[in-house]
Design a protein around this motif. Structure first.
Motif, PDB file in Angstrom:
ATOM      1  N   SER A  19       0.807  -1.022   0.026  1.00  0.00           N
ATOM      2  CA  SER A  19      -0.137   0.132   0.098  1.00  0.00           C
ATOM      3  C   SER A  19       0.671   1.297  -0.012  1.00  0.00           C
ATOM      4  O   SER A  19       0.509   2.236  -0.527  1.00  0.00           O
ATOM      5  CB  SER A  19      -1.029  -0.086   1.047  1.00  0.00           C
ATOM      6  OG  SER A  19      -0.193   0.222   2.441  1.00  0.00           O
ATOM      7  N   CYS A  20       2.106   1.345   0.507  1.00  0.00           N
ATOM      8  CA  CYS A  20       3.105   2.290   0.509  1.00  0.00           C
ATOM      9  C   CYS A  20       3.917   2.486  -0.607  1.00  0.00           C
ATOM     10  O   CYS A  20       4.723   3.355  -0.641  1.00  0.00           O
ATOM     11  CB  CYS A  20       3.910   2.288   1.930  1.00  0.00           C
ATOM     12  SG  CYS A  20       2.910   2.534   3.348  1.00  0.00           S
ATOM     13  N   THR A  21       3.982   1.363  -1.533  1.00  0.00           N
ATOM     14  CA  THR A  21       4.775   1.334  -2.745  1.00  0.00           C
ATOM     15  C   THR A  21       4.688   2.583  -3.548  1.00  0.00           C
ATOM     16  O   THR A  21       5.643   3.151  -3.858  1.00  0.00           O
ATOM     17  CB  THR A  21       4.423  -0.057  -3.470  1.00  0.00           C
ATOM     18  OG1 THR A  21       4.802  -0.988  -2.743  1.00  0.00           O
ATOM     19  CG2 THR A  21       5.189  -0.107  -4.744  1.00  0.00           C
ATOM     20  N   PHE A  57       6.852   5.161  -1.840  1.00  0.00           N
ATOM     21  CA  PHE A  57       8.108   4.930  -1.985  1.00  0.00           C
ATOM     22  C   PHE A  57       8.786   5.159  -3.241  1.00  0.00           C
ATOM     23  O   PHE A  57       9.715   5.892  -3.631  1.00  0.00           O
ATOM     24  CB  PHE A  57       8.598   3.513  -1.679  1.00  0.00           C
ATOM     25  CG  PHE A  57       8.576   3.196  -0.049  1.00  0.00           C
ATOM     26  CD1 PHE A  57       9.270   3.876   0.666  1.00  0.00           C
ATOM     27  CD2 PHE A  57       7.616   2.315   0.539  1.00  0.00           C
ATOM     28  CE1 PHE A  57       9.534   3.722   1.766  1.00  0.00           C
ATOM     29  CE2 PHE A  57       7.678   2.100   1.690  1.00  0.00           C
ATOM     30  CZ  PHE A  57       8.685   2.762   2.540  1.00  0.00           C
ATOM     31  N   ILE A  58       7.849   4.838  -4.401  1.00  0.00           N
ATOM     32  CA  ILE A  58       8.196   5.154  -5.887  1.00  0.00           C
ATOM     33  C   ILE A  58       8.242   6.927  -6.019  1.00  0.00           C
ATOM     34  O   ILE A  58       9.218   7.453  -6.678  1.00  0.00           O
ATOM     35  CB  ILE A  58       7.156   4.452  -6.880  1.00  0.00           C
ATOM     36  CG1 ILE A  58       7.063   2.914  -6.788  1.00  0.00           C
ATOM     37  CG2 ILE A  58       7.316   5.028  -8.327  1.00  0.00           C
ATOM     38  CD1 ILE A  58       6.051   2.291  -7.744  1.00  0.00           C
ATOM     39  N   LEU A  59       7.253   7.315  -5.500  1.00  0.00           N
ATOM     40  CA  LEU A  59       7.292   9.045  -5.690  1.00  0.00           C
ATOM     41  C   LEU A  59       8.309   9.484  -5.047  1.00  0.00           C
ATOM     42  O   LEU A  59       9.063  10.139  -5.748  1.00  0.00           O
ATOM     43  CB  LEU A  59       6.187   9.413  -5.199  1.00  0.00           C
ATOM     44  CG  LEU A  59       4.615   9.206  -5.872  1.00  0.00           C
ATOM     45  CD1 LEU A  59       3.497   9.537  -5.008  1.00  0.00           C
ATOM     46  CD2 LEU A  59       4.605   9.929  -7.234  1.00  0.00           C
ATOM     47  N   PHE A 104       7.744  12.257   0.685  1.00  0.00           N
ATOM     48  CA  PHE A 104       7.011  11.082   0.427  1.00  0.00           C
ATOM     49  C   PHE A 104       7.383   9.694   1.180  1.00  0.00           C
ATOM     50  O   PHE A 104       6.724   9.103   1.593  1.00  0.00           O
ATOM     51  CB  PHE A 104       7.090  10.663  -1.106  1.00  0.00           C
ATOM     52  CG  PHE A 104       6.455  11.870  -1.965  1.00  0.00           C
ATOM     53  CD1 PHE A 104       4.948  12.091  -2.160  1.00  0.00           C
ATOM     54  CD2 PHE A 104       7.385  12.732  -2.491  1.00  0.00           C
ATOM     55  CE1 PHE A 104       4.639  13.165  -2.852  1.00  0.00           C
ATOM     56  CE2 PHE A 104       6.740  13.774  -3.347  1.00  0.00           C
ATOM     57  CZ  PHE A 104       5.345  14.029  -3.560  1.00  0.00           C
ATOM     58  N   ILE A 105       8.894   9.731   1.206  1.00  0.00           N
ATOM     59  CA  ILE A 105       9.495   8.555   2.083  1.00  0.00           C
ATOM     60  C   ILE A 105       8.787   8.683   3.556  1.00  0.00           C
ATOM     61  O   ILE A 105       8.547   7.719   4.248  1.00  0.00           O
ATOM     62  CB  ILE A 105      11.024   8.668   2.271  1.00  0.00           C
ATOM     63  CG1 ILE A 105      11.581   8.354   0.562  1.00  0.00           C
ATOM     64  CG2 ILE A 105      11.509   7.497   3.020  1.00  0.00           C
ATOM     65  CD1 ILE A 105      11.185   7.286  -0.117  1.00  0.00           C
ATOM     66  N   THR A 106       8.773  10.007   4.235  1.00  0.00           N
ATOM     67  CA  THR A 106       8.201  10.365   5.525  1.00  0.00           C
ATOM     68  C   THR A 106       6.900   9.563   5.571  1.00  0.00           C
ATOM     69  O   THR A 106       6.639   8.917   6.577  1.00  0.00           O
ATOM     70  CB  THR A 106       8.212  11.579   5.862  1.00  0.00           C
ATOM     71  OG1 THR A 106       9.839  12.243   6.179  1.00  0.00           O
ATOM     72  CG2 THR A 106       7.656  11.790   7.428  1.00  0.00           C
ATOM     73  N   LEU A 107       6.144  10.014   4.669  1.00  0.00           N
ATOM     74  CA  LEU A 107       4.633   9.588   4.880  1.00  0.00           C
ATOM     75  C   LEU A 107       4.439   8.068   4.682  1.00  0.00           C
ATOM     76  O   LEU A 107       3.991   7.226   5.377  1.00  0.00           O
ATOM     77  CB  LEU A 107       3.895  10.150   3.575  1.00  0.00           C
ATOM     78  CG  LEU A 107       3.466  11.560   3.419  1.00  0.00           C
ATOM     79  CD1 LEU A 107       2.514  11.749   2.399  1.00  0.00           C
ATOM     80  CD2 LEU A 107       2.615  11.936   4.824  1.00  0.00           C
ATOM     81  N   ALA A 108       5.373   7.412   3.733  1.00  0.00           N
ATOM     82  CA  ALA A 108       5.290   5.966   3.680  1.00  0.00           C
ATOM     83  C   ALA A 108       5.693   5.179   4.869  1.00  0.00           C
ATOM     84  O   ALA A 108       5.216   4.323   5.365  1.00  0.00           O
ATOM     85  CB  ALA A 108       6.382   5.162   2.587  1.00  0.00           C
ATOM     86  N   VAL A 109       6.881   5.532   5.529  1.00  0.00           N
ATOM     87  CA  VAL A 109       7.370   5.119   6.726  1.00  0.00           C
ATOM     88  C   VAL A 109       6.467   5.140   7.775  1.00  0.00           C
ATOM     89  O   VAL A 109       6.327   4.537   8.653  1.00  0.00           O
ATOM     90  CB  VAL A 109       8.766   5.628   6.914  1.00  0.00           C
ATOM     91  CG1 VAL A 109       9.434   5.254   8.416  1.00  0.00           C
ATOM     92  CG2 VAL A 109       9.767   5.293   5.964  1.00  0.00           C
ATOM     93  N   ILE A 162      15.281   9.748   9.345  1.00  0.00           N
ATOM     94  CA  ILE A 162      15.123   8.768  10.137  1.00  0.00           C
ATOM     95  C   ILE A 162      14.823   8.822  11.421  1.00  0.00           C
ATOM     96  O   ILE A 162      13.933   8.347  12.103  1.00  0.00           O
ATOM     97  CB  ILE A 162      16.605   8.031  10.082  1.00  0.00           C
ATOM     98  CG1 ILE A 162      16.842   7.332   8.611  1.00  0.00           C
ATOM     99  CG2 ILE A 162      16.481   6.712  11.049  1.00  0.00           C
ATOM    100  CD1 ILE A 162      18.214   6.972   8.611  1.00  0.00           C
ATOM    101  N   VAL A 163      15.452   9.942  12.104  1.00  0.00           N
ATOM    102  CA  VAL A 163      15.300  10.073  13.548  1.00  0.00           C
ATOM    103  C   VAL A 163      13.696  11.054  13.789  1.00  0.00           C
ATOM    104  O   VAL A 163      13.266  10.357  14.768  1.00  0.00           O
ATOM    105  CB  VAL A 163      16.377  11.185  14.180  1.00  0.00           C
ATOM    106  CG1 VAL A 163      15.857  11.605  15.417  1.00  0.00           C
ATOM    107  CG2 VAL A 163      17.764  10.312  14.101  1.00  0.00           C
ATOM    108  N   SER A 164      13.525  11.545  12.680  1.00  0.00           N
ATOM    109  CA  SER A 164      12.020  12.259  13.050  1.00  0.00           C
ATOM    110  C   SER A 164      10.780  11.404  12.533  1.00  0.00           C
ATOM    111  O   SER A 164       9.720  11.736  12.901  1.00  0.00           O
ATOM    112  CB  SER A 164      11.696  13.501  11.937  1.00  0.00           C
ATOM    113  OG  SER A 164      11.863  12.995  10.652  1.00  0.00           O
ATOM    114  N   SER A 165      11.034  10.262  12.026  1.00  0.00           N
ATOM    115  CA  SER A 165      10.093   9.233  11.759  1.00  0.00           C
ATOM    116  C   SER A 165       9.269   8.827  12.938  1.00  0.00           C
ATOM    117  O   SER A 165       8.034   8.625  12.858  1.00  0.00           O
ATOM    118  CB  SER A 165      10.484   7.833  11.045  1.00  0.00           C
ATOM    119  OG  SER A 165      11.099   8.192  10.006  1.00  0.00           O
TER     120      SER A 165
END
Length: 479
Positions: free
Chosen positions: A202-204, A207-209, A236-241, A298-301
């Motif tokens: 669902s997060c792919t 991650f692609i974006l 976008f990576i932050t949203l996915a993670v 990474i740390v803010s996730s």
């Protein structure tokens, strides 16, 4: 720093990046005043379109409604974020005066209103739609406006600690997705690896974006503020993670413990920051590995996961399935006000002891985001309550005079409904256009008039495109 007017294409990127760095933000009050007036715009706009227009026996088309909404809701946001930024208090007072005049005019109709007749839908609430869409619209304007000199530097993202308007964008976006994700707590999961796989799938798209953005940024030599998320990391990576971690936590810990879990996440994030992570993230250590290169993201996730969980808690606390009557909604308003006061107190307590940092997503930032988010919903709920009172009061008058009107569920905005319907698509389109504009022209060299013109056209295009998609009932889901 070298004069912007003397820059060449070869060194413009460095000048642009330097222009975005080492900023300290503004005050918490000014940041809040830049967001708050939106509820008055929406009240004025919806009053004119859905109530005043029928009173004067005038029917307007969807196109006319869109144009009115753009001029009354979107354009003022663009102006007070740029040329009117130093007069925001006067703008707020002006909007308040106009809204008060409209209310005074409607007083003659609402004196004998039976509030027990006012009923609300429990599936789709306008105040949530309006709040979520306003966050998107303000964010979309800011991501391009910040590239022009007409956008005050104090509104841009802070380097370490402080209150910046653009700092709240990602936090509010995560919050606005969490508030409509309360169903996640009730989902039935079958096996950890199955949960992990489905969550990843669902997060792919996200991650692609995120990957595409990174590749294009490097290939096109696009300016990058590294200390925002890191070298490879981005929004976008932050949203996915955030979504993946939230799903995993919800699987491991029963839903009935979600509030203690949220509190634990906030305490854990602040503890980890205080015992060394904060110093590491803010240090000048070389970005030689993936971990060091993306330490901010990474740390803010964990902080963003806490924000997401808090939004779910707010959604559960609102319990919209039980807010059908007018009295229920008044009680809901009290709840939102109480939460706003508590989170405001916590914000300044944490600000005094730990600071407020978007880069770290620390406790001060978490509570600051929640305060803005909840208080926004309180303001927009007031708008919905007032509009419903006026509509019910005028319904008899409309029917007696054979005036054609819609339903109470139609007291909404095409633009805001469209943005809410395809929120991430709206943000993605805004990012694409922002990139194209920055690749085409050197924005920092543009004079104020042409800056406003470009921002106007940009805002019009993204709002018109999403509204057209919404009218066709096309759902483009990435989150």
């Amino acid at each position: 720093m070298e004069s912007i007017d003397d820059t060449t294409t070869s060194n413009y990127r460095k000048i642009h990046e330097a222009y975005m760095q080492n900023l300290n933000g503004t005050t918490a009050l000014e940041t809040y005043f830049l967001i708050v007036p939106s509820f008055l715009n929406i009240f004025i706009c919806l009053s004119v379109i859905h109530i005043i227009t029928p009173l004067v026996h005038l029917q307007i088309s969807k196109l006319s409604q869109f144009l009115i909404e753009f001029c009354v809701i979107v354009l003022p946001n663009l102006l007070w974020l740029t040329v009117l930024s130093d007069y925001i208090k006067y703008v707020f007072l002006s909007l308040l005066c106009i809204s008060t005049c409209i209310l005074i005019y409607f007083l003659q109709f609402i004196q004998h209103t039976d509030f027990s007749k006012i009923k609300f839908e429990n599936k789709h609430r306008h105040f949530i739609t309006n709040a979520r869409s306003t966050i998107n619209v303000l964010t979309a304007i800011c991501i391009l406006a910040v590239d022009f000199q007409i956008f005050p530097r104090r509104f841009a993202k802070t380097e370490t600690f402080g209150f910046g308007l653009m700092d709240v964008g990602v936090g509010l976006y995560v919050c606005s997705n969490g508030v409509v994700a309360s169903h996640t707590l009730k989902d039935h999961f079958n096996g950890f690896f199955n949960v992990l796989f489905k969550s990843f799938i669902s997060c792919t798209p996200l991650f692609i974006l995120g990957s595409v953005r990174f590749v294009l940024t490097n290939e096109l030599d696009y300016q990058l503020h590294v200390s925002e998320y890191g070298v490879h990391w981005n929004f976008f990576i932050t949203l996915a993670v955030t979504k993946m971690l939230s799903t995993i936590i919800l699987y491991l810990i029963p839903a009935r413990y979600s509030l203690p879990t949220t509190i634990f996440l906030i305490l854990l994030q602040e503890y980890l920051l205080q015992v060394g992570l904060q110093e590491w993230v803010l240090s000048d250590i070389k970005r030689s590995t993936f971990l060091t290169a993306n330490r901010e993201g990474i740390v803010s996730s964990l902080g963003y996961v806490a924000i997401y969980f808090l939004a779910i808690q707010v959604s559960n606390f609102m319990n919209l399935k039980e807010t059908i009557s007018f009295k229920d909604n008044v009680r809901l308003l009290y709840k939102l006000i109480i939460i706003s006061v508590i989170t405001l107190i916590l914000t300044f307590f944490c600000e005094k002891n730990f600071g407020v940092s978007r880069r770290l997503a620390n406790s001060g930032y978490i509570f600051w985001i929640l305060f803005i988010f909840v208080s926004m919903h309180a303001f927009f709920l007031v708008v919905e309550l007032i509009l419903m009172i006026i509509f019910v009061s005028l319904k008899t008058y409309f029917e007696k005079n054979s005036i054609r009107i819609g339903k109470s569920t139609e007291l909404t905005s095409i633009i805001l409904e469209a943005v809410n319907f395809n929120g991430l698509t709206f943000f993605l389109l805004a990012n694409v256009l922002t990139g194209l504009i920055n690749l085409t022209i050197q924005t920092l060299k543009i004079d104020p008039f042409n800056s406003i013109l470009i921002l106007f056209i940009y805002s019009f295009i993204i709002c018109a495109a999403l509204s057209a998609v919404y009218v066709q009932n096309i759902k483009l889901k990435f989150w």
